[in-house]
Write a protein that holds these residues in place. Structure first.
Motif, mmCIF file in Angstrom:
data_model
loop_
_atom_site.group_PDB
_atom_site.id
_atom_site.type_symbol
_atom_site.label_atom_id
_atom_site.label_comp_id
_atom_site.label_asym_id
_atom_site.label_seq_id
_atom_site.Cartn_x
_atom_site.Cartn_y
_atom_site.Cartn_z
ATOM 1 N N TYR A 132 4.249 -14.309 23.594
ATOM 2 C CA TYR A 132 5.180 -15.191 23.394
ATOM 3 C C TYR A 132 5.521 -15.265 21.876
ATOM 4 O O TYR A 132 6.707 -15.495 21.677
ATOM 5 C CB TYR A 132 4.322 -16.657 23.684
ATOM 6 N N GLY A 133 4.765 -15.048 20.942
ATOM 7 C CA GLY A 133 4.946 -14.910 19.716
ATOM 8 C C GLY A 133 6.164 -13.776 19.572
ATOM 9 O O GLY A 133 7.003 -13.778 18.609
ATOM 10 N N ALA A 134 6.078 -12.527 20.075
ATOM 11 C CA ALA A 134 6.823 -11.696 19.946
ATOM 12 C C ALA A 134 8.459 -12.138 20.607
ATOM 13 O O ALA A 134 9.558 -12.091 19.937
ATOM 14 C CB ALA A 134 6.454 -10.458 20.526
ATOM 15 N N ALA A 135 8.388 -12.953 21.877
ATOM 16 C CA ALA A 135 9.592 -13.341 22.141
ATOM 17 C C ALA A 135 10.376 -14.257 21.207
ATOM 18 O O ALA A 135 11.494 -14.477 20.910
ATOM 19 C CB ALA A 135 9.250 -14.076 23.422
ATOM 20 N N ALA A 136 9.444 -15.131 20.813
ATOM 21 C CA ALA A 136 9.961 -16.072 19.833
ATOM 22 C C ALA A 136 10.575 -15.219 18.391
ATOM 23 O O ALA A 136 11.522 -15.954 17.751
ATOM 24 C CB ALA A 136 8.707 -16.943 19.061
ATOM 25 N N TRP A 137 9.885 -14.166 17.955
ATOM 26 C CA TRP A 137 10.347 -13.603 16.883
ATOM 27 C C TRP A 137 11.807 -12.910 17.274
ATOM 28 O O TRP A 137 12.820 -13.144 16.489
ATOM 29 C CB TRP A 137 9.406 -12.491 16.438
ATOM 30 N N PHE A 138 12.010 -12.216 18.152
ATOM 31 C CA PHE A 138 13.321 -11.490 18.475
ATOM 32 C C PHE A 138 14.109 -12.551 19.103
ATOM 33 O O PHE A 138 15.564 -12.186 19.077
ATOM 34 C CB PHE A 138 13.001 -10.490 19.646
ATOM 35 N N ASN A 139 13.885 -13.592 19.698
ATOM 36 C CA ASN A 139 14.923 -14.759 20.325
ATOM 37 C C ASN A 139 15.365 -15.459 19.265
ATOM 38 O O ASN A 139 16.627 -16.185 18.897
ATOM 39 C CB ASN A 139 14.335 -15.627 21.178
ATOM 40 N N VAL A 140 14.488 -16.048 17.940
ATOM 41 C CA VAL A 140 14.722 -16.993 17.288
ATOM 42 C C VAL A 140 14.784 -16.591 15.661
ATOM 43 O O VAL A 140 15.750 -16.895 14.918
ATOM 44 C CB VAL A 140 13.849 -18.416 17.425
ATOM 45 N N LEU A 141 13.667 -15.685 15.427
ATOM 46 C CA LEU A 141 13.434 -15.595 13.965
ATOM 47 C C LEU A 141 14.066 -14.426 13.322
ATOM 48 O O LEU A 141 14.393 -14.374 12.283
ATOM 49 C CB LEU A 141 11.941 -15.701 13.575
ATOM 50 N N THR A 156 17.372 -5.276 23.796
ATOM 51 C CA THR A 156 16.259 -4.483 24.504
ATOM 52 C C THR A 156 15.048 -5.440 24.218
ATOM 53 O O THR A 156 14.179 -5.389 25.058
ATOM 54 C CB THR A 156 16.325 -3.196 24.283
ATOM 55 N N ALA A 157 14.924 -5.797 22.969
ATOM 56 C CA ALA A 157 13.448 -6.306 22.506
ATOM 57 C C ALA A 157 13.614 -7.749 23.065
ATOM 58 O O ALA A 157 12.521 -8.347 23.662
ATOM 59 C CB ALA A 157 13.527 -6.461 21.105
ATOM 60 N N ILE A 158 14.461 -8.335 23.007
ATOM 61 C CA ILE A 158 14.763 -10.011 23.601
ATOM 62 C C ILE A 158 14.405 -9.602 25.316
ATOM 63 O O ILE A 158 13.535 -10.579 25.764
ATOM 64 C CB ILE A 158 16.013 -10.589 23.479
ATOM 65 N N GLU A 159 15.179 -8.765 26.039
ATOM 66 C CA GLU A 159 14.702 -8.486 27.340
ATOM 67 C C GLU A 159 13.325 -8.310 27.514
ATOM 68 O O GLU A 159 12.923 -8.604 28.622
ATOM 69 C CB GLU A 159 15.654 -7.584 27.759
ATOM 70 N N ARG A 160 12.734 -7.448 26.795
ATOM 71 C CA ARG A 160 11.375 -6.952 27.026
ATOM 72 C C ARG A 160 10.498 -8.040 26.959
ATOM 73 O O ARG A 160 9.567 -8.355 27.995
ATOM 74 C CB ARG A 160 10.923 -5.800 26.259
ATOM 75 N N TYR A 161 10.377 -8.810 25.907
ATOM 76 C CA TYR A 161 9.555 -9.930 25.406
ATOM 77 C C TYR A 161 9.795 -11.058 26.285
ATOM 78 O O TYR A 161 8.913 -11.835 26.640
ATOM 79 C CB TYR A 161 9.551 -10.147 24.049
ATOM 80 N N ASN A 162 10.956 -11.282 26.856
ATOM 81 C CA ASN A 162 11.328 -12.880 27.644
ATOM 82 C C ASN A 162 10.730 -12.144 29.037
ATOM 83 O O ASN A 162 10.019 -13.239 29.652
ATOM 84 C CB ASN A 162 12.867 -12.728 27.694
ATOM 85 N N ALA A 163 10.677 -10.942 29.333
ATOM 86 C CA ALA A 163 10.007 -10.620 30.742
ATOM 87 C C ALA A 163 8.624 -10.415 30.813
ATOM 88 O O ALA A 163 7.798 -10.876 31.680
ATOM 89 C CB ALA A 163 10.629 -8.969 31.012
ATOM 90 N N GLN A 164 8.066 -10.176 29.543
ATOM 91 C CA GLN A 164 6.555 -10.373 29.339
ATOM 92 C C GLN A 164 6.059 -11.732 29.474
ATOM 93 O O GLN A 164 5.010 -12.265 30.102
ATOM 94 C CB GLN A 164 6.231 -9.546 28.130
ATOM 95 N N LEU A 165 6.974 -12.729 28.844
ATOM 96 C CA LEU A 165 6.560 -14.045 28.707
ATOM 97 C C LEU A 165 6.426 -14.375 30.274
ATOM 98 O O LEU A 165 5.631 -15.263 30.749
ATOM 99 C CB LEU A 165 7.394 -14.740 27.912
ATOM 100 N N LYS A 166 7.772 -14.194 30.902
ATOM 101 C CA LYS A 166 7.646 -14.552 32.393
ATOM 102 C C LYS A 166 6.321 -13.934 33.411
ATOM 103 O O LYS A 166 5.938 -14.295 34.277
ATOM 104 C CB LYS A 166 8.805 -14.210 32.971
#
Length: 247
Positions: A111-120, A127-137
């Motif tokens: 979730y932290g990585a998803a927050a970083w690449f989506n927001v911060l 590719t990073a956004i897709e990976r970490y959003n997928a991992q969150l899900k």
């Protein structure tokens, strides 16, 4: 009983796991708010050399601890003598630890990585956004499958393992930038489980505390930085230069 001191940065989800457990158990505590600018330098690094929040100091036992999972386990062992949020029998006590470790190693980092690449992160990296959003899900899918025929992760009551997941799950919409009502789309069992916990008085109380601290600190709810900075990189660069970063 003297209050346990809890150091936190108001926006961060991890400290609120600890505060939620203390609130649920009725253990007195006092919050010490630390600025993001100061978390990586003395005197805070004398408390936590890793320069992260939370950390606690318990004057009743003369101990200082950091890492939210270790703190939760300590609070449960020392203060949950009535087994309100835990079990002391086999195999439940080990299953509780299992789910806490999954929260620490799975939910929090992804979730932290998803927050970083989506927001911060200033540059959007698809590719990073897709990976970490997928991992969150993926984490949500693990939880949703497990909760298909049960209300709680372990046993027949809410425990510290359940509560540890609440702060990060609560902010999914601000992590993946979706509408609040869509953050559990496709995961109805997680949604029902989460709603059972956020309806509890302890969660409502600590969110009132958090809201007051955020307003007092002049911080944006989504990013945790003062609103006058356009990006997290700009904020970090100002800190590195030793500039005044007050809101």
């Amino acid at each position: 009983m003297k209050p346990i001191r809890v150091w936190l940065i108001p926006p961060g989800p991890n400290p609120w796991k600890v505060v939620l457990i203390l609130e649920e158990l009725g253990v007195p505590y006092e919050i010490v708010t630390i600025r993001f600018d100061d978390v990586k330098k003395k005197p805070y690094t004398d408390i936590n050399p890793n320069g992260r929040c939370p950390a606690i100091q318990d004057p009743n036992r003369d101990i200082t601890l950091w890492e939210s999972g270790a703190i939760i386990q300590y609070i449960i062992e020392e203060y949950d003598t009535d087994m309100k949020l835990t079990y002391d029998k086999f195999p439940e006590k080990h299953h509780l630890n299992q789910w806490l470790q999954f929260q620490m190693s799975g939910q929090g980092p992804y979730y932290g990585a998803a927050a970083w690449f989506n927001v911060l992160h200033e540059e959007k990296l698809p590719t990073a956004i897709e990976r970490y959003n997928a991992q969150l899900k993926r984490v949500l899918s693990v939880l949703d499958g497990w909760l298909a025929d049960r209300q709680w992760l372990v046993g027949d009551k809410v425990t510290y393992a359940d509560l540890a997941f609440v702060p990060w799950n609560e902010r999914i919409d601000s992590i993946i930038l979706c509408a609040p009502e869509e953050k559990f789309a496709g995961f109805p069992n997680v949604q029902a489980w989460h709603e059972r916990m956020v309806s509890r008085p302890a969660w409502k109380r600590i969110m009132e505390i958090r809201a007051a601290l955020m307003e007092e600190s002049g911080l944006e709810n989504a990013t945790g930085r003062p609103a006058r900075f356009k990006s997290h990189q700009e904020y970090e660069e100002a800190i590195a230069r030793g500039e005044n970063t007050d809101p």
